[in-house]
Design an enzyme around this catalytic site. Structure first.
Site, mmCIF file in Angstrom:
data_model
loop_
_atom_site.group_PDB
_atom_site.id
_atom_site.type_symbol
_atom_site.label_atom_id
_atom_site.label_comp_id
_atom_site.label_asym_id
_atom_site.label_seq_id
_atom_site.Cartn_x
_atom_site.Cartn_y
_atom_site.Cartn_z
ATOM 1 N N HIS A 218 -10.296 -6.288 9.299
ATOM 2 C CA HIS A 218 -11.129 -6.048 8.116
ATOM 3 C C HIS A 218 -12.377 -5.252 8.476
ATOM 4 C CE1 HIS A 218 -8.678 -9.508 6.897
ATOM 5 N NE2 HIS A 218 -8.913 -9.174 5.643
ATOM 6 N N GLU B 164 0.826 -1.218 0.000
ATOM 7 C CA GLU B 164 0.000 0.000 0.000
ATOM 8 C C GLU B 164 0.856 1.263 0.000
ATOM 9 O OE1 GLU B 164 -0.480 -2.653 1.853
ATOM 10 O OE2 GLU B 164 -2.454 -3.376 1.265
#
Lengths: 341, 348
Positions: free
Chosen positions: A141, A74
């Site tokens: 998540h 990322e």
């Protein structure tokens, strides 16, 4: 591109209702069609179409130079997006789950957010991805990430609650010359209740403007994202069971914060409840409370209260997660207390 | 030794000497400015490393219209910045935090930008710049432009996660960029042996599937040759490459660092490998320049630094009110109410 638009992206054209996820896909597709400098990067967004299928069929339509499957890094691809933005492109990066944005924290806060101030010019870059709990995703998540970035001048933070807003806000974000963090609540992505027919025209929802979801006179709820819907449910209960009239403000953009909308509503109802799904300490409620204290202290007829998630990692088991998350009943209880104050 | 000029003519060989002398003169002028109280922030010397930045930048396409190669320099690569058109007076303005500096006093030293001339100022965690340059050069490939990028960073930055993520991304995407690792053997006080187990940073190249070469960073012509060859490969579509500059940081990390963790004898030994002295001797030995020509360059570079610094000294500092502008392109950051005329925060 003279390729045909994939069928599933033509629902608005056909006058059919779309989910929030479909609205986001349409926004991306339309912006990429409108402006060749817009391109996408992220993990599994090309061949697979994204973990949530937001970019399904984009690769075939736009080609691999505009829909780039990246390494799992990322920081690497967000930094690369910043470099591409310097060179006149308008990248939109997808963080597969926003929980994973942390490796990019350095480049976002040190480099991207400071770019214009340091004289490096505009940074037209959108970092978007799914956030939020309620899906039994566990600690990695399910998080909301807004407050990790809220404290960084130079960023904008957007968090839509409806399909129509999601499309208009994402388009506005892509056209914005400043870096935008765009949070999409995964519990809203395919929520049937959120399906709506969108205007079949090119529209944007301007950043920095809150929306009055529901007018009321007895107290104000300031909220955003998935909590807008729980707040509406709570307001309906309060109206029918208690005769309490609740005004609801959906922030839509968290940074910049629409202070005027909040203050105006508080001056009208004289009571404020802030509801957010994010955890409690250091949540946006604190910032809103101090602003109201600065600008509308004399108008307050009660304490500023908040309903939030508890200060804990997001737990996996349903019973734990349901306890962790703010629920409609929590909003009802807090609003009832405040109304009676 | 029969020296090769690597195809460079007499004027170009003199250009290189000029750039080396300019780098050194500019930094020596900074030391003077700091003693005079004009430089308030940190001051970082590239003593012993000047040839790395100069040789590399000279091998690239430098333009003034946004069509040339893109440089990301470091604090110890000012010579590259000057060759890419960074103005000497701006260098002094930046160090002196003047309102007339390219960043209007927001940023320090070499941290400034000119996309037309082709340079991008670094962010202090330097490994991050690998990611940024990966994206800049990705855009060259996407737009089918014949441009490449070069990014300088140190042996210390090679240990960061951003370095890895940026390099891996660039290698996979065949971004046309050259990584220039300035291996001066020290990351502040940390020796290279505590930053990596490899003896040469080129050993890291194969792990990413890219070509890498090591070069004596005190030899300006060797650096020029290595980067020119790397640039040709990168430009022809090979993708990312790495060049390691081997040399030694002869000063502390910054002026505030007494460098007492280094054996003084080692520093004295390294003085014999001074890139300016070495190149000067070579120019004379090979009859590429006369003593008079070299002295003229030395005088000229000293003088332009003196003049630019004095001009910058006379310029104003920014108005504090300017601290609130340009945080966003389109939003106004409010002044604190206690700094304005309002006696009441509810009215501000």
């Amino acid at each position: 591109m003279d390729r045909e638009t994939p069928e599933h992206l033509l629902k608005t054209k056909r006058g059919e209702p779309v989910t929030m996820l479909e609205a986001i896909s349409e926004a991306l597709f339309e912006e990429m069609t409108r402006d060749d400098s817009v391109f996408l990067m992220g993990e599994d967004i090309g061949v697979y179409g994204g973990a949530f299928k937001v970019t399904r069929d984009f690769l075939a339509h736009f080609g691999e130079n505009r829909v780039i499957d990246t390494p799992i890094a990322e920081g690497g691809f967000t930094g690369a997006a910043a470099g591409a933005a310097h060179m006149g492109l308008r990248p939109v990066v997808e963080i597969q789950f926003m929980d994973f944005i942390s490796p990019a924290y350095d480049v976002i806060t040190n480099y991207i957010a400071t770019s214009n101030y340091r004289g490096a010019g505009p940074m037209p870059l959108v970092i978007r991805g799914p956030v939020g709990g309620g899906n039994r995703g566990g600690p990695f998540h399910s998080q909301n990430v807004e407050m990790a970035f809220f404290h960084t001048p130079g960023l904008k933070i957007v968090y839509p609650s409806t399909a129509k807003d999601a499309k208009g806000l994402l388009k506005a974000s892509i056209r914005d010359d400043n870096p935008v963090i765009f949070e999409e609540h995964k519990g809203l992505y395919r929520a049937p209740a959120l399906r709506e027919v969108l205007p079949d025209e090119d529209y944007i929802v301007p950043l920095g403007q809150a929306r009055t979801v529901r007018e009321g006179t007895d107290l104000t709820i300031v909220t955003y994202g998935a909590m807008v819907h729980k707040s509406v449910d709570a307001a309906e209960t309060l109206e029918s069971e208690d005769g309490v009239s609740v005004e609801i403000i959906d922030l839509r953009t968290l940074l910049p914060l629409d202070e005027d909308a909040i203050v105006q509503s508080v001056k009208k109802t004289n009571k404020l409840l802030v509801v957010h799904e994010d955890t409690r300490t250091g949540g946006i409620a604190g910032e809103i409370a101090i602003r109201v204290s600065e600008k509308a202290f004399e108008w307050l007829d009660g304490p500023i209260l908040r309903v939030t998630a508890i200060d804990a990692p997001v737990p996996y088991s349903g019973s734990l997660e349901d306890y962790f998350l703010p629920q409609t009943d929590d909003v009802v209880k807090a609003a009832r207390y405040l109304a009676a104050y | 030794m029969s020296d090769s000029t690597y195809g460079l003519g007499r004027t170009e060989l003199h250009d290189l000497y000029h750039a080396l002398c300019l780098t050194r003169a500019a930094e020596e002028r900074l030391e003077l400015l700091q003693k005079q109280g004009h430089v308030t922030g940190g001051l970082y010397r590239s003593l012993g490393q000047e040839a790395g930045a100069v040789g590399a930048a000279y091998a690239l396409r430098r333009r003034n219209d946004g069509s040339g190669d893109m440089l990301c320099h470091t604090i110890r690569a000012a010579g590259a910045l000057f060759l890419f058109g960074g103005e000497l007076i701006d260098f002094f303005r930046q160090y002196m935090a003047k309102g007339t500096s390219p960043t209007r006093g927001r940023e320090a030293n070499v941290h400034w930008f000119d996309f037309e001339k082709g340079f991008v100022g670094p962010v202090s965690p330097l490994g991050t710049m690998i990611e940024i340059m990966a994206g800049m050069t990705l855009s060259f490939r996407l737009k089918d432009e014949e441009r490449i990028g070069i990014v300088f960073y140190g042996d210390g930055a090679s240990s960061t996660g951003a370095w890895h993520e940026g390099l891996n991304f660039a290698a996979v995407q065949r971004c046309p960029m050259i990584l220039m690792v300035e291996n001066n053997q020290w990351a502040f006080s940390t020796p290279t042996s505590k930053n990596t187990r490899v003896s040469s940073f080129t050993d890291k190249g194969p792990g990413y599937g890219i070509g890498a070469e090591s070069v004596d960073g005190t030899d300006v012509l060797a650096v020029f040759d290595a980067v020119r060859r790397a640039a040709a490969l990168v430009r022809s579509g090979e993708g990312t490459r790495m060049v390691e500059l081997k040399y030694f940081r002869r000063k502390g990390h910054a002026q505030h660092d007494p460098q007492d963790y280094v054996d003084p004898e080692v520093i004295r030994m390294r003085e014999k490998k001074d890139p300016v002295d070495l190149y000067r001797a070579r120019l004379l030995d090979n009859d590429w320049a006369s003593e008079e020509e070299l002295v003229a360059i030395e005088h000229e570079t000293f003088e332009v630094c003196r003049v630019a610094a004095e001009a910058a000294i006379a310029e104003p500092y920014p108005d504090g009110l300017d601290a609130v502008t340009d945080v966003y392109t389109d939003l106004t950051t409010p002044h604190p109410w206690t700094r304005g005329d309002s006696p009441d925060p509810t009215l501000a």
